[in-house]
Scaffold this motif. Structure first.
Motif, PDB file in Angstrom:
ATOM      1  N   THR A   1       0.814  -1.214   0.000  1.00  0.00           N
ATOM      2  CA  THR A   1       0.000   0.000   0.000  1.00  0.00           C
ATOM      3  C   THR A   1       0.851   1.270   0.000  1.00  0.00           C
ATOM      4  OG1 THR A   1      -0.115  -0.119   2.410  1.00  0.00           O
ATOM      5  CG2 THR A   1      -1.943  -1.077   1.191  1.00  0.00           C
ATOM      6  N   LEU A   2       2.144   1.111   0.216  1.00  0.00           N
ATOM      7  CA  LEU A   2       3.029   2.262   0.400  1.00  0.00           C
ATOM      8  C   LEU A   2       2.998   3.234  -0.787  1.00  0.00           C
ATOM      9  CD1 LEU A   2       5.244   3.195   2.515  1.00  0.00           C
ATOM     10  CD2 LEU A   2       6.898   2.261   0.907  1.00  0.00           C
TER      11      LEU A   2
ATOM     12  N   PHE B   1      -8.642   3.852  12.396  1.00  0.00           N
ATOM     13  CA  PHE B   1      -9.846   3.031  12.160  1.00  0.00           C
ATOM     14  C   PHE B   1      -9.637   1.580  12.579  1.00  0.00           C
ATOM     15  CE2 PHE B   1      -9.906   6.556   9.161  1.00  0.00           C
ATOM     16  CZ  PHE B   1     -11.111   7.127   9.501  1.00  0.00           C
TER      17      PHE B   1
ATOM     18  N   ILE C   1      -4.065   9.511  10.343  1.00  0.00           N
ATOM     19  CA  ILE C   1      -5.434   9.252   9.862  1.00  0.00           C
ATOM     20  C   ILE C   1      -5.656   7.788   9.440  1.00  0.00           C
ATOM     21  CG2 ILE C   1      -7.260   9.977   8.245  1.00  0.00           C
ATOM     22  CD1 ILE C   1      -6.594  12.221  10.133  1.00  0.00           C
ATOM     23  N   PRO C   2      -4.772   7.188   8.621  1.00  0.00           N
ATOM     24  CA  PRO C   2      -5.057   5.791   8.209  1.00  0.00           C
ATOM     25  C   PRO C   2      -5.046   4.814   9.390  1.00  0.00           C
ATOM     26  CG  PRO C   2      -3.341   6.765   6.836  1.00  0.00           C
ATOM     27  CD  PRO C   2      -3.536   7.682   7.995  1.00  0.00           C
TER      28      PRO C   2
ATOM     29  N   GLN D   1      -0.519   4.785  -1.605  1.00  0.00           N
ATOM     30  CA  GLN D   1      -0.878   5.712  -0.523  1.00  0.00           C
ATOM     31  C   GLN D   1      -0.095   7.018  -0.653  1.00  0.00           C
ATOM     32  OE1 GLN D   1      -0.704   4.555   3.554  1.00  0.00           O
ATOM     33  NE2 GLN D   1      -2.461   3.192   3.429  1.00  0.00           N
TER      34      GLN D   1
ATOM     35  N   PHE E   1      -1.809  10.619  -0.910  1.00  0.00           N
ATOM     36  CA  PHE E   1      -1.631  11.687   0.082  1.00  0.00           C
ATOM     37  C   PHE E   1      -0.967  12.912  -0.534  1.00  0.00           C
ATOM     38  CE2 PHE E   1      -1.660   8.108   3.338  1.00  0.00           C
ATOM     39  CZ  PHE E   1      -2.989   8.324   3.628  1.00  0.00           C
TER      40      PHE E   1
END
Lengths: 316, 299
Positions: free
Chosen positions: B144-145, B170, B166-167, B148, B152
């Motif tokens: 995901t690096l 959750f 933020i990520p 993402q 961003f």
């Protein structure tokens, strides 16, 4: 079971609704920050992308490049050997210390803090510390080895200390030492699990005439088996992702002779040194599949050995 | 003489046999052996730290001296002053703590929510969704690096802590999995009693599950804190301004400027940077001791 006074359908619908409410924050984060980027990486793995120009579709080319790349296979091998060495050793070591601390040892708090201390030391600093401790010329470890079994040592066997980070054979054991030193996290999890084992079970086992070993084998181990499985799987995943230590030691070269070219290190080099983003994305996805296969294998093999208390229902 | 020894040995042996079957003696012996092994273990484990402290008090020349100087003479306490003032470490500390504590609190709570759902509530398709948690657990962050980072950058979040915080808020699959494993071990009796009394699932989670899960929550919170306090790659990627640096990027500065690492200064700074997590851990230990609460069902 006597709870079921209302019609079963309504109750279970209500329960299912609450399930979705409880997991909704995770679902949101998952879709936006994990699933989306994961699919994005999959797309990128089929493209040529160098950050500056827009991605260009090239099909399976990136995977073909990797298949014929000696360094790629080497990096897979390095990470596999490192995992096979560091994960089992780490589990045995952490569990052993956790069991010791779960006895009525005096100054428990002090011991626990001291054992945990190394794992809070920043990776960068810990690695630099080991580079220095394991230095073949000035390092304190090789100084000890020479003092005991060196040519002029106490027992003159003429054995010199290993070259550690400079020796293709010893470089992986050297990294394993760093990882073993940071065993504190899994020790904490084991200790927490050990303290969660009901004392009633031990009392019952003692009344039935079980000694320490039998109690460990038939009470402790089954009761903490879910946690053991958990740390085993996360240990594999973590060790396949080793990056910071390797980066600090060799700056991405994987020296000597690619003997410390960890999988993710090569991925990083491809992404941010060679700007072969597409190839790096393909590497990331292959890593994901390798980890997925290993995990499913571990879960499948362990099904018979891991014990979940409330499902079995027999314990109480 | 020989006879005497034999007799002594004989009585001694009988005494020992008697002792072996004595429960109290057994327990005492085990405690003694465990304590001895713990002391031995601490000596081995702490040796690098001791060496770190020793190095931090040496001059640069003494640090490289051979054979090694065990106790620095003279002790250069000034190293700490140089290490902590040559870079604004106060600001680095503030940045690191804000980042790590925010993530720790929010992520532990959101993970505990999801963990309860997966551990206790029955819903169609639950196991399938849990496979996604497991898959995320196995998903290397490198996957995901890159996407993402692109995302961003387009949102203008670079050079701030938003991409790092933020990520995370959750819930994390690691924490969810650990808490779920733990919560599955909590007997259903409590919940069913509360349900009969008309409690909602949320109040069951808040009043029954969370208090019973304290040892696991404590462990998860500490691991989360440590992970983000020690996070290096994330800040390296997203934080550019020196005044936004967390401690880890600040530490790295000792390595870069002069080529040759100044080990004495690096060790001094490292030692100061490990203090906050050590203090947090020491005071959170009571959570682990509370682990006995879980076996509360036996009463």
């Amino acid at each position: 079971m006597a709870v079921r006074i209302l019609p079963k359908g309504r109750l279970s619908r209500r329960e299912a609704l609450w399930f979705w409410l409880f997991i909704s924050p995770w679902v949101f984060g998952y879709v936006v920050f994990t699933l989306g980027p994961t699919l994005g990486a999959l797309y990128l793995s089929f493209t040529h992308y160098d950050v500056i120009n827009p991605p260009r579709w090239v099909g399976l080319q990136n995977y073909g490049i990797l298949f014929h790349d000696f360094v790629f296979w080497q990096s897979l091998k390095v990470s596999a050997i490192y995992t096979a060495l560091s994960v089992p050793l780490g589990i045995v070591f952490s569990l052993f210390i956790a069991i010791l601390l779960n006895q009525k040892v005096p100054f428990l708090g002090v011991f626990r803090t001291l054992f945990f201390l190394p794992s809070v030391i920043p990776f960068v600093a810990a690695t630099l510390l080991f580079i220095w401790i394991l230095n073949p010329a000035f390092g304190i470890i090789d100084f000890f080895i020479r003092a005991f079994v060196g040519p002029n040592g106490l027992i003159p066997l003429g054995i010199d200390g290993p070259q550690w980070f400079q020796d293709p054979f010893w470089v992986i054991p050297a990294f394993t030492l760093i990882s073993l030193w940071g065993f504190g996290s899994s020790m904490l999890i084991y200790l927490s699990a050990l303290q969660g084992v009901p004392t009633a079970l031990y009392e019952a086992a003692t009344i039935d005439g079980a000694g320490y070993w039998k109690r460990f084998w038939h009470v402790t181990l089954p009761m903490i088996s879910p946690v053991l499985l958990f740390t085993f799987i996360t240990g594999i995943i973590g060790s396949f992702q080793t990056f910071t230590q390797a980066w600090v030691v060799n700056g991405g070269t994987g020296s000597p002779a690619y003997a410390s070219m960890f999988y993710v290190l090569y991925l990083f080099v491809n992404a941010f040194r060679n700007f072969a983003i597409g190839t790096a994305a393909a590497q990331a996805w292959i890593l994901f599949i390798v980890i997925l296969v290993l995990t499913i294998l571990a879960l499948w093999v362990s099904r018979r050995y891991v014990y979940y208390e409330s499902e079995e229902g027999g314990a109480f | 003489m020989a006879e005497l020894t034999e007799t002594q040995a004989y009585t001694g042996k009988r005494g020992v046999t008697g002792l072996w079957s004595n429960q109290k003696f057994q327990r005492g012996l085990i405690t003694a052996v465990a304590t001895f092994l713990c002391i031995l273990g601490v000596v081995v484990i702490m040796f690098p730290v001791a060496w770190m402290i020793s190095t931090s008090l040496k001059t640069e020349a003494a640090a490289l001296q051979f054979p090694p100087q065990w106790i620095p003479k003279p002790a250069v306490w000034h190293n700490y002053w140089v290490a902590l003032t040559s870079n604004p470490f106060g600001i680095y500390f503030k940045n690191s703590m804000l980042y790590a504590i925010t993530v720790m609190v929010l992520q532990t709570l959101s993970s505990a929510l999801a963990a309860y759902g997966f551990a206790k509530l029955r819903a169609p398709g639950k196991n399938l969704i849990f496979l996604f948690v497991l898959a995320t657990l196995m998903l290397p962050y490198e996957v995901t690096l890159i996407p993402q980072y692109v995302m961003f950058a387009k949102m203008g979040w670079l050079d701030s802590y938003k991409p790092l915080i933020i990520p995370q808020i959750f819930g994390a699959s690691y924490s969810i999995f650990l808490l779920r494993q733990f919560m599955r071990g909590i007997p259903r009796d409590y919940e069913e009693a509360a349900l009969i009394d008309g409690a909602s699932y949320f109040s069951i989670w808040w009043r029954i599950i969370l208090p019973l899960s304290m040892p696991a929550l404590g462990a998860v919170a500490i691991i989360t804190f440590m992970w983000h306090y020690n996070n290096f790659m994330g800040p390296l990627l997203y934080i550019n301004s020196r005044l936004l640096y967390p401690v880890q990027l600040g530490l790295q500065q000792f390595q870069a400027p002069h080529g040759g690492t100044e080990y004495n200064l690096l060790m001094a700074a490292s030692l100061v940077t490990i203090l906050p997590p050590v203090i947090v851990f020491y005071f959170a230990q009571r959570f682990f001791i509370q682990g006995i609460v879980i076996s509360g069902v036996k009463g």
